[in-house]
Design a protein around this motif. Structure first.
Motif, PDB file in Angstrom:
ATOM      1  N   GLY A 356       0.795  -1.221   0.000  1.00  0.00           N
ATOM      2  CA  GLY A 356       0.000   0.000   0.000  1.00  0.00           C
ATOM      3  C   GLY A 356       0.823   1.264   0.000  1.00  0.00           C
ATOM      4  O   GLY A 356       0.281   2.355  -0.207  1.00  0.00           O
ATOM      5  N   LEU A 357       2.132   1.158   0.228  1.00  0.00           N
ATOM      6  CA  LEU A 357       2.994   2.338   0.241  1.00  0.00           C
ATOM      7  C   LEU A 357       4.099   2.182  -0.799  1.00  0.00           C
ATOM      8  O   LEU A 357       4.724   1.127  -0.902  1.00  0.00           O
ATOM      9  CB  LEU A 357       3.637   2.539   1.620  1.00  0.00           C
ATOM     10  CG  LEU A 357       2.734   2.854   2.795  1.00  0.00           C
ATOM     11  CD1 LEU A 357       3.577   3.114   4.038  1.00  0.00           C
ATOM     12  CD2 LEU A 357       1.844   4.045   2.508  1.00  0.00           C
ATOM     13  N   GLN A 358       4.343   3.228  -1.551  1.00  0.00           N
ATOM     14  CA  GLN A 358       5.481   3.276  -2.463  1.00  0.00           C
ATOM     15  C   GLN A 358       6.537   4.173  -1.846  1.00  0.00           C
ATOM     16  O   GLN A 358       6.297   5.348  -1.571  1.00  0.00           O
ATOM     17  CB  GLN A 358       5.048   3.822  -3.827  1.00  0.00           C
ATOM     18  CG  GLN A 358       6.200   3.982  -4.803  1.00  0.00           C
ATOM     19  CD  GLN A 358       5.789   4.695  -6.079  1.00  0.00           C
ATOM     20  OE1 GLN A 358       4.608   4.920  -6.309  1.00  0.00           O
ATOM     21  NE2 GLN A 358       6.759   5.056  -6.894  1.00  0.00           N
ATOM     22  N   VAL A 359       7.707   3.623  -1.600  1.00  0.00           N
ATOM     23  CA  VAL A 359       8.786   4.380  -0.958  1.00  0.00           C
ATOM     24  C   VAL A 359       9.520   5.201  -2.010  1.00  0.00           C
ATOM     25  O   VAL A 359      10.053   4.670  -2.980  1.00  0.00           O
ATOM     26  CB  VAL A 359       9.769   3.440  -0.226  1.00  0.00           C
ATOM     27  CG1 VAL A 359      10.903   4.245   0.394  1.00  0.00           C
ATOM     28  CG2 VAL A 359       9.032   2.656   0.855  1.00  0.00           C
ATOM     29  N   ILE A 433       4.576   7.531  -0.714  1.00  0.00           N
ATOM     30  CA  ILE A 433       3.320   7.956  -1.305  1.00  0.00           C
ATOM     31  C   ILE A 433       2.346   6.791  -1.155  1.00  0.00           C
ATOM     32  O   ILE A 433       2.703   5.628  -1.395  1.00  0.00           O
ATOM     33  CB  ILE A 433       3.490   8.361  -2.789  1.00  0.00           C
ATOM     34  CG1 ILE A 433       2.187   8.924  -3.335  1.00  0.00           C
ATOM     35  CG2 ILE A 433       3.980   7.198  -3.633  1.00  0.00           C
ATOM     36  CD1 ILE A 433       2.338   9.574  -4.696  1.00  0.00           C
ATOM     37  N   ARG A 434       1.158   7.110  -0.698  1.00  0.00           N
ATOM     38  CA  ARG A 434       0.153   6.075  -0.472  1.00  0.00           C
ATOM     39  C   ARG A 434      -0.563   5.775  -1.785  1.00  0.00           C
ATOM     40  O   ARG A 434      -1.126   6.674  -2.417  1.00  0.00           O
ATOM     41  CB  ARG A 434      -0.839   6.546   0.592  1.00  0.00           C
ATOM     42  CG  ARG A 434      -1.771   5.467   1.101  1.00  0.00           C
ATOM     43  CD  ARG A 434      -2.598   5.987   2.253  1.00  0.00           C
ATOM     44  NE  ARG A 434      -3.610   5.044   2.662  1.00  0.00           N
ATOM     45  CZ  ARG A 434      -4.550   5.293   3.559  1.00  0.00           C
ATOM     46  NH1 ARG A 434      -4.579   6.482   4.165  1.00  0.00           N
ATOM     47  NH2 ARG A 434      -5.453   4.382   3.872  1.00  0.00           N
ATOM     48  N   ASN A 435      -0.538   4.526  -2.208  1.00  0.00           N
ATOM     49  CA  ASN A 435      -1.042   4.162  -3.524  1.00  0.00           C
ATOM     50  C   ASN A 435      -2.519   4.472  -3.698  1.00  0.00           C
ATOM     51  O   ASN A 435      -2.948   4.915  -4.764  1.00  0.00           O
ATOM     52  CB  ASN A 435      -0.797   2.662  -3.784  1.00  0.00           C
ATOM     53  CG  ASN A 435       0.677   2.331  -3.846  1.00  0.00           C
ATOM     54  OD1 ASN A 435       1.494   3.168  -4.198  1.00  0.00           O
ATOM     55  ND2 ASN A 435       1.036   1.088  -3.493  1.00  0.00           N
ATOM     56  N   SER A 436      -3.303   4.276  -2.660  1.00  0.00           N
ATOM     57  CA  SER A 436      -4.757   4.431  -2.794  1.00  0.00           C
ATOM     58  C   SER A 436      -5.205   5.885  -2.838  1.00  0.00           C
ATOM     59  O   SER A 436      -6.207   6.206  -3.472  1.00  0.00           O
ATOM     60  CB  SER A 436      -5.458   3.723  -1.630  1.00  0.00           C
ATOM     61  OG  SER A 436      -5.038   4.281  -0.388  1.00  0.00           O
ATOM     62  N   THR A 437      -4.460   6.779  -2.195  1.00  0.00           N
ATOM     63  CA  THR A 437      -4.900   8.176  -2.098  1.00  0.00           C
ATOM     64  C   THR A 437      -3.936   9.171  -2.752  1.00  0.00           C
ATOM     65  O   THR A 437      -4.304  10.321  -2.975  1.00  0.00           O
ATOM     66  CB  THR A 437      -5.070   8.583  -0.623  1.00  0.00           C
ATOM     67  OG1 THR A 437      -3.798   8.501   0.042  1.00  0.00           O
ATOM     68  CG2 THR A 437      -6.074   7.681   0.076  1.00  0.00           C
ATOM     69  N   GLY A 438      -2.710   8.738  -3.053  1.00  0.00           N
ATOM     70  CA  GLY A 438      -1.714   9.662  -3.597  1.00  0.00           C
ATOM     71  C   GLY A 438      -1.111  10.581  -2.558  1.00  0.00           C
ATOM     72  O   GLY A 438      -0.364  11.507  -2.892  1.00  0.00           O
ATOM     73  N   GLU A 439      -1.379  10.329  -1.289  1.00  0.00           N
ATOM     74  CA  GLU A 439      -0.870  11.172  -0.204  1.00  0.00           C
ATOM     75  C   GLU A 439       0.618  10.910   0.031  1.00  0.00           C
ATOM     76  O   GLU A 439       1.069   9.773   0.105  1.00  0.00           O
ATOM     77  CB  GLU A 439      -1.659  10.877   1.066  1.00  0.00           C
ATOM     78  CG  GLU A 439      -1.104  11.522   2.316  1.00  0.00           C
ATOM     79  CD  GLU A 439      -1.653  10.913   3.593  1.00  0.00           C
ATOM     80  OE1 GLU A 439      -1.340  11.437   4.677  1.00  0.00           O
ATOM     81  OE2 GLU A 439      -2.378   9.907   3.501  1.00  0.00           O
ATOM     82  N   ARG A 440       1.395  12.006   0.153  1.00  0.00           N
ATOM     83  CA  ARG A 440       2.824  11.913   0.470  1.00  0.00           C
ATOM     84  C   ARG A 440       3.039  12.133   1.955  1.00  0.00           C
ATOM     85  O   ARG A 440       2.265  12.828   2.613  1.00  0.00           O
ATOM     86  CB  ARG A 440       3.622  12.965  -0.305  1.00  0.00           C
ATOM     87  CG  ARG A 440       3.901  12.624  -1.753  1.00  0.00           C
ATOM     88  CD  ARG A 440       4.549  13.793  -2.450  1.00  0.00           C
ATOM     89  NE  ARG A 440       5.766  14.234  -1.795  1.00  0.00           N
ATOM     90  CZ  ARG A 440       6.984  14.022  -2.253  1.00  0.00           C
ATOM     91  NH1 ARG A 440       7.172  13.359  -3.375  1.00  0.00           N
ATOM     92  NH2 ARG A 440       8.047  14.469  -1.607  1.00  0.00           N
ATOM     93  N   GLY A 441       4.102  11.560   2.482  1.00  0.00           N
ATOM     94  CA  GLY A 441       4.408  11.765   3.887  1.00  0.00           C
ATOM     95  C   GLY A 441       5.829  11.335   4.207  1.00  0.00           C
ATOM     96  O   GLY A 441       6.508  10.716   3.388  1.00  0.00           O
ATOM     97  N   ASP A 442       6.290  11.693   5.413  1.00  0.00           N
ATOM     98  CA  ASP A 442       7.622  11.318   5.893  1.00  0.00           C
ATOM     99  C   ASP A 442       7.470  10.563   7.202  1.00  0.00           C
ATOM    100  O   ASP A 442       6.787  11.039   8.119  1.00  0.00           O
ATOM    101  CB  ASP A 442       8.487  12.557   6.102  1.00  0.00           C
ATOM    102  CG  ASP A 442       8.950  13.168   4.797  1.00  0.00           C
ATOM    103  OD1 ASP A 442       9.926  12.651   4.225  1.00  0.00           O
ATOM    104  OD2 ASP A 442       8.343  14.154   4.356  1.00  0.00           O
TER     105      ASP A 442
END
Length: 682
Positions: A356-359, A433-442
């Protein structure tokens, strides 16, 4: 017979005398509190606050003292200084306890509304005083958005809004970024996401807070983030209600009231996102929102561009960390308490995120740290990752050409802090980046701390160090990164413990003492700064150019006019962009190799070469209209910038500078002028 003049007391003796005076006042205050009449509570609390400020100022002066400040030798100086610091710390703790005792209790129904208003006014006044001395480190950013939908106002936002509005008007309102369990008397235990009212902001970083249930206690400021200014919010809502005369007015006021809560949403989104990711199994339970990434996003205070600048002394009439050697005309070398080089070797047994997460990036951020606050710029090194070994992070890959700065695990550490707990904080992080929502985070994947001095105040041996990596954050204690891992010591057999130890997350770093040439260059840098070892020579030359312009070429030392120099004005910005620093470093190596052997040791020739290479290789790229703004861990942006930086057709000449095929941004005076006051101000 003439009387002999009394011997002048040294700085340490003066501080000790002040400590005696403070202790007498604290003892007297303690006795007054035991027999306190309710009408005297406000005045006594003010005395307590004044004493807290006095202790903080005295501690600050004590920490700056050295043996060299004394006019006469003092036996056992270091021990006396530590004893005095310990005494002041104890007085500080006593005052914290007294502050809690003096805080007014919850008002019952018998109290009048006028008394409540007076207490509210006192709290507002205290906050205004805090802002005047610069203790407020974060401000509310309210972004106007004309496309706010009613769907955004979900149940979570309404719950947060109710909690916030239940606190007193005008008080600073903060959200807890992490859970904190009180360990000492007077601490306040809080849960992650709790909304708190700050009653008092102490200089030592422990703030007096009140939760929604009325409980009061001390909380580390690093756990908190401001989410709203309640008076402004209330006024905005009142004005919106008065102006709702029709549909047009309603549509106009909705963005005004809703946008204020965008700040609340922004503060809790990262917390909620982490909880969601942990619950769905996308990240191990020990992962947290990145502490150091958040600090980097707040401005330039923790960037190398800020720390490379010279700092003004206490009088603000001279520089405290930039002087010239009168004999050689070169920058006067300054010896810092710690001067070493370190190599990031590898990270082992670091659990990867789940599905679910792309690094987008794996990296390590490091800084000087004393257990409570960051003391230097935050330095970043990107990991070389091999999918076939998902739990192993490597650094400094072998390359035929010069290694890019961002991948270079060879760093220098220069720090002059006199804290006995000084060390290096390492935070292992990912940008995702979260695959389902496109949300970026650290996210922080764990942290490690290397204390640089032992109990006797001696520097630790400079050798390879194997550091345990802990989950959570440095402020919430040591936690396991992975819930499936077994804590050390849980197995009875020695062999089993050794096997389990190999499965624990580790960071391996190698500490070294710099060679003579590197040490000489490091001593030309500011007292505290961390960076890439491969750039030390360039940083030292920049400091020499600064010294020439600020100490030799100014008409008088009181002159603060703008200085015409594109190099001085813009080079610090390049330090924050590793790809531009690579371009400069590569051009510098080529140009330096073409110098005569005699010119390679000629400081005048090297300074001239520095300016020529910089102006031809980097400066035009800073203001090229084709160059996209840097975006961390965005592959498309990084590729486009690299194409422009290394393209042969973008080699800078006078012809290309004037060519319409290479447009540049609109000219601004700040591009070519160095602002002394703005750059060197504290």
């Amino acid at each position: 017979m003439r009387k002999m003049a009394p011997r002048k007391k040294g700085p340490l003796q003066t501080v000790q005398k002040e400590g005696d005076d403070i202790k007498r006042k604290v003892d007297a205050l303690t006795q007054d509190v035991t027999k306190l009449d309710i009408s005297d509570r406000t005045e006594t609390l003010r005395r307590c606050t004044d004493l807290q400020n006095t202790v903080a100022e005295t501690l600050k002066r004590l920490n700056k003292l050295t043996k060299a400040d004394e006019s006469a030798p003092i036996g056992n100086y270091d021990q006396r200084k530590r004893d005095e610091e310990e005494r002041l710390r104890i007085l500080q703790d006593r005052l914290k306890t007294l502050t809690l005792q003096l805080q007014p209790q919850e008002k019952d129904a018998g109290h009048s509304s006028s008394e409540a208003e007076e207490d509210s006014a006192e709290e507002v006044s205290e906050e205004e005083d805090d802002s005047q001395v610069g203790e407020v480190e974060e401000e509310e950013d309210v972004a106007e958005d004309d496309n706010v939908n009613d769907e955004d106002d979900d149940e979570a936002d309404h719950k947060v809004k109710e909690d916030v509005m239940s606190t007193t008007k005008g008080a600073g309102t903060y959200v807890a970024l992490s859970a904190f369990t009180g360990e000492e008397e007077g601490d306040l235990t809080i849960q992650k996401g709790a909304v708190l009212k700050i009653l008092q902001k102490n200089e030592d970083g422990w703030w007096l807070a009140q939760d929604s249930k009325g409980n009061k206690g001390l909380v580390p400021r690093n756990y908190l983030k401001m989410i709203s200014l309640l008076e402004q919010e209330s006024e905005d809502e009142d004005n919106s209600e008065e102006e709702q005369d029709g549909e047009n007015e309603t549509a106009k006021s909705r963005p005004s009231t809703s946008s204020n809560w965008d700040t609340v949403r922004e503060a809790i989104t990262e917390i909620d996102a982490t909880d969601v990711l942990s619950a769905m199994g996308a990240i191990p339970p020990g992962f947290r929102p990145s502490t150091l990434s958040r600090l980097l996003e707040e401005g330039t205070s923790y960037r190398a561009s800020h720390y490379i600048q010279p700092k003004l002394g206490q009088s603000e009439l001279c520089f405290k960390d930039l002087q010239l050697d009168p004999d050689s005309g070169k920058v006067h070398a300054r010896l810092s308490r710690v001067c070493l080089t370190l190599t990031l070797w590898s990270c082992r047994m670091i659990p990867p995120p789940g599905v679910g997460l792309q690094v987008l990036s794996r990296h390590v951020r490091l800084c000087a740290f004393n257990g409570t606050e960051v003391l230097s710029n935050i330095h970043t090194v990107r990991v070389t990752y091999n999918p076939s070994s998902p739990k192993t992070w490597s650094f400094s890959p072998r390359m035929s050409s010069l290694l890019p700065c961002l991948l270079d695990g060879d760093c220098f550490f220069h720090c002059d802090s006199d804290s006995p707990d000084l060390g290096i904080l390492f935070e292992l992080g990912i940008t995702y980046i979260r695959n389902s929502t496109g949300e970026r985070g650290d996210l922080s994947c764990g942290w490690a701390f290397l204390k640089l001095f032992d109990e006797n105040g001696a520097l630790i041996p400079l050798r390879t160090q194997e550091l345990a990596v802990h989950g959570g954050t440095p402020y919430e204690g040591k936690a396991d990164i992975d819930a499936t891992s077994t804590k050390r010591g849980s197995s009875s057999g020695v062999l089993q413990q050794m096997l389990m130890s190999r499965k624990q997350p580790k960071l391996i770093v190698k500490l070294r003492s710099p060679n003579t040439r590197t040490r000489e260059q490091l001593n030309l840098l500011p007292d505290t700064i961390i960076g890439y070892l491969s750039t030390v020579r360039l940083l030292a030359l920049y400091r020499q150019l600064l010294a020439d312009a600020l100490l030799l070429e100014r008409v008088t030392m009181q002159n603060a006019d703008l200085i015409c120099s594109a190099v001085l004005a813009t080079f610090p910005e390049v330090l924050d962009h590793p790809d531009l620093m690579d371009a400069f470093k590569n051009s510098w190596v080529v140009s330096q190799n073409n110098l005569k052997r005699s010119d390679k040791k000629d400081i005048t020739a090297l300074k001239k070469l520095f300016e020529n290479v910089y102006m031809s290789s980097v400066f035009p790229l800073l203001y090229s209209a084709e160059m996209p703004a840097p975006l961390w861990a965005d592959e498309s942006t990084e590729t486009q910038r690299a194409r422009l930086i290394y393209s042969p057709i973008h080699k800078i000449t006078m012809e290309t500078m004037l060519s319409p095929n290479h447009p540049h941004q609109a000219f601004d005076i700040s591009q070519v002028t160095y602002d002394l006051l703005n750059s060197a101000w504290h």
